[in-house]
Design an enzyme around this catalytic site. Structure first.
Site, PDB file in Angstrom:
ATOM      1  N   ASP A  40       0.836  -1.205   0.000  1.00  0.00           N
ATOM      2  CA  ASP A  40       0.000   0.000   0.000  1.00  0.00           C
ATOM      3  C   ASP A  40       0.867   1.250   0.000  1.00  0.00           C
ATOM      4  O   ASP A  40       0.693   2.157  -0.823  1.00  0.00           O
ATOM      5  CB  ASP A  40      -0.897   0.031   1.247  1.00  0.00           C
TER       6      ASP A  40
ATOM      7  N   THR B 148      -7.307  -4.813  -0.075  1.00  0.00           N
ATOM      8  CA  THR B 148      -6.096  -5.204   0.650  1.00  0.00           C
ATOM      9  C   THR B 148      -6.269  -6.552   1.345  1.00  0.00           C
ATOM     10  O   THR B 148      -5.346  -7.369   1.390  1.00  0.00           O
ATOM     11  CB  THR B 148      -5.720  -4.131   1.694  1.00  0.00           C
TER      12      THR B 148
END
Length: 420
Positions: free
Chosen positions: A106, A202
């Site tokens: 990320d 995610t």
């Protein structure tokens, strides 16, 4: 949320225009214009080398799309590389304040895309998800956090274009913060800015080898999503292809890039097998079209993983089934099992795999164009400027409805009649 042809690996491609040019030392007052000229040259090289499926004269933001496509593709490669070593040791996962998992991917994707876009388009701000506050605060007293920051730096340094000076950890942290919530403040006037979701899905990224997740990047101009790029490294033929619908944008191989420019349609191609691979086939891009279903109960639906069918107003009219075949019962609809983030479900509609994506209200920002239609549950367009200062939140009435276009008005009417 609303969405090319590769002749150089993206991280080297974007550097190529700069690396081939030499600028002698210049007086301080002229260095800004020199850097701007170098950036323009790099973007021009990217646009030419990337061979978008439509000519520049048709696309007012052709150069931005070429650069965004290059950045997203190399960001996908970063994700693949990070995932291979995610659990090999060290502290690779954090918990954000909202309790969603955050990984070095990320932060790495946000830093990488931020660095590339800032170099090429320094005047266009970036709205993204992460900031480095947690990394900086924990780094001061936690050796494992030092390892995490070093891992993020290593992932980015391996992919970023050569800017002429060594990249440092502080450069990477500043690049992350460029997209943070306090980086830029907008006024009520229309604006041009990038919107990045470093990894949408995610939890899927962490779950397994075949889980779907997306790197999403868009350019908003005067309140409209004008350019959009999505990269999904784990998208396969089986994910996209639909034997009953030849309009599906089937791509050979593993992983997909989907790009769009307002007025030029949506196109897809597979991700390069390797970043260093030359890819020059002129027919590499496939035009994406939504499906043509116009019968509500015959359509294929998907909803967020975190929501259930009974949360959607259409449940008052239709039961759902997870069967593989199209339902014949007029009181039953087919609900696809697509376990991934919301961006990937936009992709399923844009590619023709699903007819409808519907979700209850939650903040969202990027939009794609493939002949479909997007609105809130009342049928009104999404207002990307509703959040006047940070452009991070929209306030759709009820939720968001994404369809193939032909079903849109019917579904708005049904949802409005059953939404309380």
């Amino acid at each position: 949320m609303p969405l090319l042809h590769l002749s150089l690996p993206p991280h080297r491609l974007l550097a190529a225009g700069r690396g081939r040019m030499y600028f002698p030392p210049a007086p301080r007052h002229s260095r800004l214009s020199v850097r701007a000229a170098a950036g323009d040259a790099a973007v021009s090289v990217a646009a030419e080398a990337y061979g978008l499926p439509f000519p520049p004269e048709r696309a007012s933001h052709h150069r931005e799309l070429a650069a965004a496509t290059a950045a997203v593709e190399v960001a996908c490669r970063l994700c693949v590389d990070v995932k291979r070593s995610l659990f090999s040791g060290g502290k690779s996962i954090l918990e954000k304040n909202d309790q969603t998992p955050v990984t070095i991917a990320d932060f790495g994707v946000q830093a990488l895309v931020s660095l590339e876009l800032q170099r090429l388009f320094p005047s266009i701000p970036l709205v993204a998800e992460e900031d480095s506050a947690t990394l900086r605060s924990s780094k001061a007293g936690d050796d494992s956090s030092d390892v995490l920051v070093e891992s993020i730096f290593s992932a980015v340094a391996d992919k970023v274009s050569n800017s002429g000076s060594p990249l440092t950890q502080d450069d990477v942290l500043r690049a992350i913060d460029r997209g943070g919530k306090d980086a830029v403040s907008f006024d009520s006037n229309p604006a041009t800015y990038w919107v990045l979701d470093p990894i949408d899905g995610t939890k899927g990224f962490l779950r397994g080898e075949d889980a779907l997740y997306v790197v999403g990047l868009a350019l908003v101009v005067n309140g409209k999503v004008t350019v959009g790029v999505m990269g999904c490294p784990n998208w396969t033929n089986d994910t996209i292809a639909n034997e009953k619908d030849d309009s599906s944008a089937a791509c050979n191989g593993h992983g997909i890039l989907m790009v769009s420019h307002l007025g030029c349609g949506t196109w897809s191609r597979r991700l390069s097998a390797e970043i260093g691979q030359y890819t020059t086939a002129p027919d590499i891009w496939k035009r994406c079209f939504v499906d043509t279903c116009s019968v509500v109960h015959m359509a294929r639906y998907c909803i967020p993983d975190s929501q259930t069918w009974d949360m959607i107003p259409l449940s008052a009219l239709f039961n759902s089934t997870a069967g593989e075949s199209d339902p014949e019962n007029e009181n039953e609809i087919l609900l696809l099992s697509v376990f991934c983030g919301s961006l990937c479900k936009y992709l399923t509609v844009a590619s023709g795999r699903a007819s409808v994506f519907v979700l209850r209200a939650r903040p969202t920002t990027e939009i794609k164009e493939a002949g479909g239609q997007i609105s809130d549950w009342s049928g009104e367009p999404l207002d990307l400027a509703a959040d006047l200062t940070s452009r991070r939140i929209i306030y759709p009435s009820g939720g968001v409805l994404v369809t193939n276009g032909g079903l849109h008005d019917k579904l708005v009417e049904m949802i409005s009649a059953n939404y309380k």
